[in-house]
Design a protein around this motif. Structure first.
Motif, PDB file in Angstrom:
ATOM      1  N   ILE A   4     103.226  47.167  25.817  1.00 56.72           N
ATOM      2  CA  ILE A   4     103.196  48.531  26.326  1.00 56.72           C
ATOM      3  C   ILE A   4     102.936  48.494  27.823  1.00 56.72           C
ATOM      4  O   ILE A   4     101.955  47.896  28.269  1.00 56.72           O
ATOM      5  N   TYR A   5     103.815  49.129  28.596  1.00 54.69           N
ATOM      6  CA  TYR A   5     103.713  49.178  30.047  1.00 54.69           C
ATOM      7  C   TYR A   5     103.462  50.607  30.495  1.00 54.69           C
ATOM      8  O   TYR A   5     104.024  51.542  29.932  1.00 54.69           O
ATOM      9  N   GLY A   6     102.654  50.745  31.536  1.00 56.63           N
ATOM     10  CA  GLY A   6     102.434  52.051  32.130  1.00 56.63           C
ATOM     11  C   GLY A   6     101.618  51.918  33.401  1.00 56.63           C
ATOM     12  O   GLY A   6     101.109  50.839  33.725  1.00 56.63           O
ATOM     13  N   ILE A   7     101.485  53.013  34.127  1.00 53.14           N
ATOM     14  CA  ILE A   7     100.665  53.028  35.328  1.00 53.14           C
ATOM     15  C   ILE A   7      99.208  52.921  34.894  1.00 53.14           C
ATOM     16  O   ILE A   7      98.749  53.677  34.036  1.00 53.14           O
ATOM     17  N   LYS A   8      98.483  51.975  35.497  1.00 51.62           N
ATOM     18  CA  LYS A   8      97.150  51.634  35.000  1.00 51.62           C
ATOM     19  C   LYS A   8      96.188  52.817  34.928  1.00 51.62           C
ATOM     20  O   LYS A   8      95.408  52.906  33.972  1.00 51.62           O
ATOM     21  N   GLU A   9      96.238  53.723  35.891  1.00 57.93           N
ATOM     22  CA  GLU A   9      95.323  54.865  35.861  1.00 57.93           C
ATOM     23  C   GLU A   9      95.580  55.776  34.666  1.00 57.93           C
ATOM     24  O   GLU A   9      94.678  56.472  34.202  1.00 57.93           O
ATOM     25  N   ARG A  10      96.806  55.786  34.171  1.00 58.82           N
ATOM     26  CA  ARG A  10      97.150  56.606  33.000  1.00 58.82           C
ATOM     27  C   ARG A  10      97.008  55.814  31.696  1.00 58.82           C
ATOM     28  O   ARG A  10      96.610  56.366  30.667  1.00 58.82           O
ATOM     29  N   LEU A  11      97.356  54.527  31.732  1.00 60.59           N
ATOM     30  CA  LEU A  11      97.389  53.716  30.513  1.00 60.59           C
ATOM     31  C   LEU A  11      95.994  53.240  30.085  1.00 60.59           C
ATOM     32  O   LEU A  11      95.656  53.301  28.902  1.00 60.59           O
ATOM     33  N   ASN A  12      95.199  52.774  31.022  1.00 60.60           N
ATOM     34  CA  ASN A  12      93.892  52.208  30.653  1.00 60.60           C
ATOM     35  C   ASN A  12      93.011  53.152  29.836  1.00 60.60           C
ATOM     36  O   ASN A  12      92.437  52.728  28.832  1.00 60.60           O
ATOM     37  N   PRO A  13      92.884  54.417  30.213  1.00 58.06           N
ATOM     38  CA  PRO A  13      91.993  55.293  29.442  1.00 58.06           C
ATOM     39  C   PRO A  13      92.460  55.584  28.009  1.00 58.06           C
ATOM     40  O   PRO A  13      91.658  56.021  27.178  1.00 58.06           O
ATOM     41  N   ILE A  14      93.729  55.362  27.707  1.00 57.62           N
ATOM     42  CA  ILE A  14      94.250  55.730  26.378  1.00 57.62           C
ATOM     43  C   ILE A  14      94.641  54.527  25.531  1.00 57.62           C
ATOM     44  O   ILE A  14      95.160  54.699  24.422  1.00 57.62           O
ATOM     45  N   LYS A  15      94.392  53.308  26.001  1.00 58.56           N
ATOM     46  CA  LYS A  15      94.867  52.114  25.291  1.00 58.56           C
ATOM     47  C   LYS A  15      94.447  52.074  23.823  1.00 58.56           C
ATOM     48  O   LYS A  15      95.285  51.839  22.953  1.00 58.56           O
ATOM     49  N   ALA A  16      93.179  52.285  23.554  1.00 58.01           N
ATOM     50  CA  ALA A  16      92.702  52.175  22.170  1.00 58.01           C
ATOM     51  C   ALA A  16      93.358  53.230  21.276  1.00 58.01           C
ATOM     52  O   ALA A  16      93.815  52.915  20.169  1.00 58.01           O
ATOM     53  N   ARG A  17      93.421  54.470  21.751  1.00 61.87           N
ATOM     54  CA  ARG A  17      94.033  55.544  20.938  1.00 61.87           C
ATOM     55  C   ARG A  17      95.524  55.304  20.762  1.00 61.87           C
ATOM     56  O   ARG A  17      96.079  55.524  19.678  1.00 61.87           O
ATOM     57  N   LEU A  18      96.204  54.851  21.830  1.00 59.54           N
ATOM     58  CA  LEU A  18      97.639  54.576  21.735  1.00 59.54           C
ATOM     59  C   LEU A  18      97.895  53.442  20.744  1.00 59.54           C
ATOM     60  O   LEU A  18      98.825  53.501  19.937  1.00 59.54           O
TER      61      LEU A  18
END
Length: 128
Positions: A4-18
């Motif tokens: 899974i790729y994304g902009i870190k400021e958006r991806l990091n906070p949601i990693k576990a839920r995603l």
């Protein structure tokens, strides 16, 4: 294996839920057990992550690598399920989600000291 790729400021906070949402869809549509979760998150700097126009900084790419054998209808059901469930759980619009399924022959997979075509004890079916 899912990357899974994304902009870190958006991806990091949601990693576990995603990860939970993705695994839930994989279980429902493919019959994959919970303990077969294999997710790799690649949070990227915004300046290193180019994406198509009309997308937001929530743009997320999900690459699903799997042994070949799933029917087209099963793969399409997985993709549609991911769009729906990610939007419902995380508020990411389907326009900001790109999903790619990459299939490889079983002999191209190696795990537990053998190739995928040699394994006889999978707890799930590949041909669904």
């Amino acid at each position: 294996m899912i990357v899974i790729y994304g902009i870190k400021e958006r991806l990091n906070p949601i990693k576990a839920r995603l990860s939970d949402v993705i695994q839930s869809c994989m279980g429902r549509e493919l019959g994959l057990p919970e303990d077969k979760r294999s997710h790799r998150f690649i949070p990227m700097e915004k300046e290193d992550f180019y994406y198509p126009g009309g997308r937001s900084d929530a743009y997320t790419v999900i690459e699903i690598n799997m042994m070949e054998g799933r029917r087209e209808a099963t793969q399409k059901a997985l993709i549609k399920s991911l769009f729906i469930e990610i939007e419902k759980a995380l508020g990411i619009s389907p326009v900001d989600i790109e999903i790619i399924i990459k299939e490889q022959p079983a002999h191209c997979w190696g795990f537990r000291g053998m190739t995928g075509d040699e394994v006889t004890d999978l707890k799930y079916r590949v041909k669904v």
